[in-house]
Design a protein around this motif. Sequence first.
Motif, PDB file in Angstrom:
ATOM      1  N   ASP A  10       0.818  -1.221   0.000  1.00 61.06           N
ATOM      2  CA  ASP A  10       0.000   0.000   0.000  1.00 61.06           C
ATOM      3  C   ASP A  10       0.845   1.261   0.000  1.00 61.06           C
ATOM      4  O   ASP A  10       0.312   2.362  -0.152  1.00 61.06           O
ATOM      5  CB  ASP A  10      -0.894   0.056   1.258  1.00 61.06           C
ATOM      6  CG  ASP A  10      -1.864  -1.097   1.354  1.00 61.06           C
ATOM      7  OD1 ASP A  10      -2.284  -1.614   0.307  1.00 61.06           O
ATOM      8  OD2 ASP A  10      -2.202  -1.471   2.498  1.00 61.06           O
ATOM      9  N   PRO A  13       0.457   3.735  -3.226  1.00 66.02           N
ATOM     10  CA  PRO A  13      -0.858   4.379  -3.324  1.00 66.02           C
ATOM     11  C   PRO A  13      -1.177   5.292  -2.137  1.00 66.02           C
ATOM     12  O   PRO A  13      -1.814   6.334  -2.307  1.00 66.02           O
ATOM     13  CB  PRO A  13      -1.851   3.227  -3.424  1.00 66.02           C
ATOM     14  CG  PRO A  13      -1.090   1.976  -3.338  1.00 66.02           C
ATOM     15  CD  PRO A  13       0.363   2.277  -3.324  1.00 66.02           C
ATOM     16  N   VAL A  49     -10.317   0.759   1.336  1.00 66.25           N
ATOM     17  CA  VAL A  49     -10.160   0.273  -0.028  1.00 66.25           C
ATOM     18  C   VAL A  49     -11.531   0.160  -0.682  1.00 66.25           C
ATOM     19  O   VAL A  49     -12.461  -0.412  -0.113  1.00 66.25           O
ATOM     20  CB  VAL A  49      -9.453  -1.109  -0.047  1.00 66.25           C
ATOM     21  CG1 VAL A  49      -9.236  -1.588  -1.464  1.00 66.25           C
ATOM     22  CG2 VAL A  49      -8.136  -1.048   0.711  1.00 66.25           C
ATOM     23  N   GLU A  51     -13.015  -1.047  -4.371  1.00 63.38           N
ATOM     24  CA  GLU A  51     -12.720  -1.677  -5.663  1.00 63.38           C
ATOM     25  C   GLU A  51     -11.219  -1.716  -5.936  1.00 63.38           C
ATOM     26  O   GLU A  51     -10.736  -1.265  -6.970  1.00 63.38           O
ATOM     27  CB  GLU A  51     -13.461  -0.955  -6.790  1.00 63.38           C
ATOM     28  CG  GLU A  51     -14.953  -1.086  -6.678  1.00 63.38           C
ATOM     29  CD  GLU A  51     -15.693  -0.339  -7.770  1.00 63.38           C
ATOM     30  OE1 GLU A  51     -15.102  -0.066  -8.826  1.00 63.38           O
ATOM     31  OE2 GLU A  51     -16.870  -0.030  -7.549  1.00 63.38           O
ATOM     32  N   SER A  52     -10.463  -2.231  -4.989  1.00 59.67           N
ATOM     33  CA  SER A  52      -9.012  -2.411  -5.011  1.00 59.67           C
ATOM     34  C   SER A  52      -8.207  -1.108  -5.082  1.00 59.67           C
ATOM     35  O   SER A  52      -7.001  -1.135  -5.251  1.00 59.67           O
ATOM     36  CB  SER A  52      -8.575  -3.385  -6.123  1.00 59.67           C
ATOM     37  OG  SER A  52      -8.633  -2.773  -7.389  1.00 59.67           O
ATOM     38  N   GLU A  53      -8.856   0.039  -4.902  1.00 59.70           N
ATOM     39  CA  GLU A  53      -8.152   1.319  -4.873  1.00 59.70           C
ATOM     40  C   GLU A  53      -8.172   1.870  -3.446  1.00 59.70           C
ATOM     41  O   GLU A  53      -9.206   1.849  -2.780  1.00 59.70           O
ATOM     42  CB  GLU A  53      -8.836   2.322  -5.812  1.00 59.70           C
ATOM     43  CG  GLU A  53      -8.142   3.665  -5.847  1.00 59.70           C
ATOM     44  CD  GLU A  53      -8.914   4.702  -6.673  1.00 59.70           C
ATOM     45  OE1 GLU A  53      -8.509   5.876  -6.635  1.00 59.70           O
ATOM     46  OE2 GLU A  53      -9.907   4.344  -7.334  1.00 59.70           O
ATOM     47  N   VAL A  55      -8.636   4.617  -1.029  1.00 56.57           N
ATOM     48  CA  VAL A  55      -9.351   5.892  -1.120  1.00 56.57           C
ATOM     49  C   VAL A  55      -9.250   6.695   0.176  1.00 56.57           C
ATOM     50  O   VAL A  55      -9.700   7.838   0.230  1.00 56.57           O
ATOM     51  CB  VAL A  55     -10.821   5.683  -1.518  1.00 56.57           C
ATOM     52  CG1 VAL A  55     -10.911   5.069  -2.919  1.00 56.57           C
ATOM     53  CG2 VAL A  55     -11.560   4.815  -0.504  1.00 56.57           C
ATOM     54  N   HIS A  75      -9.551  10.536  -0.264  1.00 54.70           N
ATOM     55  CA  HIS A  75      -9.474  11.049  -1.636  1.00 54.70           C
ATOM     56  C   HIS A  75     -10.650  11.992  -1.890  1.00 54.70           C
ATOM     57  O   HIS A  75     -11.780  11.696  -1.495  1.00 54.70           O
ATOM     58  CB  HIS A  75      -9.507   9.876  -2.619  1.00 54.70           C
ATOM     59  CG  HIS A  75      -9.134  10.237  -4.010  1.00 54.70           C
ATOM     60  ND1 HIS A  75      -9.960  10.946  -4.833  1.00 54.70           N
ATOM     61  CD2 HIS A  75      -8.008   9.980  -4.712  1.00 54.70           C
ATOM     62  CE1 HIS A  75      -9.370  11.116  -5.997  1.00 54.70           C
ATOM     63  NE2 HIS A  75      -8.174  10.546  -5.948  1.00 54.70           N
ATOM     64  N   TYR A  78     -14.018  10.771  -3.035  1.00 53.07           N
ATOM     65  CA  TYR A  78     -14.727   9.815  -2.181  1.00 53.07           C
ATOM     66  C   TYR A  78     -15.186  10.433  -0.865  1.00 53.07           C
ATOM     67  O   TYR A  78     -15.661   9.723   0.022  1.00 53.07           O
ATOM     68  CB  TYR A  78     -13.828   8.601  -1.906  1.00 53.07           C
ATOM     69  CG  TYR A  78     -13.626   7.748  -3.127  1.00 53.07           C
ATOM     70  CD1 TYR A  78     -14.480   6.685  -3.400  1.00 53.07           C
ATOM     71  CD2 TYR A  78     -12.603   8.014  -4.025  1.00 53.07           C
ATOM     72  CE1 TYR A  78     -14.312   5.896  -4.533  1.00 53.07           C
ATOM     73  CE2 TYR A  78     -12.418   7.230  -5.158  1.00 53.07           C
ATOM     74  CZ  TYR A  78     -13.283   6.183  -5.402  1.00 53.07           C
ATOM     75  OH  TYR A  78     -13.110   5.409  -6.513  1.00 53.07           O
TER      76      TYR A  78
END
Length: 140
Positions: A10, A13, A49, A51-53, A55, A75, A78
Motif C-alpha cells: 500500500d 498508493p 479500499v 474496488e481495489s483502490e 481511497v 481522496h 470519495y
Amino acid sequence: MNVRSFQLSDYRPVTTLLEEVLSEECYEQTMEAFARQLSWDSELVLVAVEESEIVGMIIGTIDNNKGYYYRIAVHTEYRRQGIGKALIQALRQRFEQRNVSKILITADEHNEPVLPLYEAMGYASNDFFRSFQKLSIVAG
C-alpha cells in the motif's frame, strides 16, 4: 468499502493519496509520522479500499496508554461517503482492544478542517489534543 491494516504493497498508493490531498507542509510532517508509526506499530495505520483502490487512510498512535488519532486523509472524489467515519471507527476499535485509557484527536493546524467530523462522531473539544509537537516527539 473495506477498512484494513496497512500492508507494504500500500505504500505507493498511500503516499500518492497523501500527496494529492495534503498541503506540502502537512505532507512532509505526515510522512515523517507515517514512517515512524510503521516502525513502531503498523496495526495503527489503516486504509480504506474501494474496488481495489486505496481511497482513504488514518494514522493513529498510542503513547502513555492514550490513543491518538494523528492524521486522516480521504481522496477528494470519495469524501462525504462515510469513509472517514469508517476509518475513525475502525481505529477506535483497535484502541479499545488495547484498553487505552483515553482517546484524543491531534488538533494541529492541518487537522482543523476535520475536527467537525470527530465532533459529529461524539468527540468533544476536550478530546482534542492541541500541541505544536509532532507525532515523532509525542510518541517517541
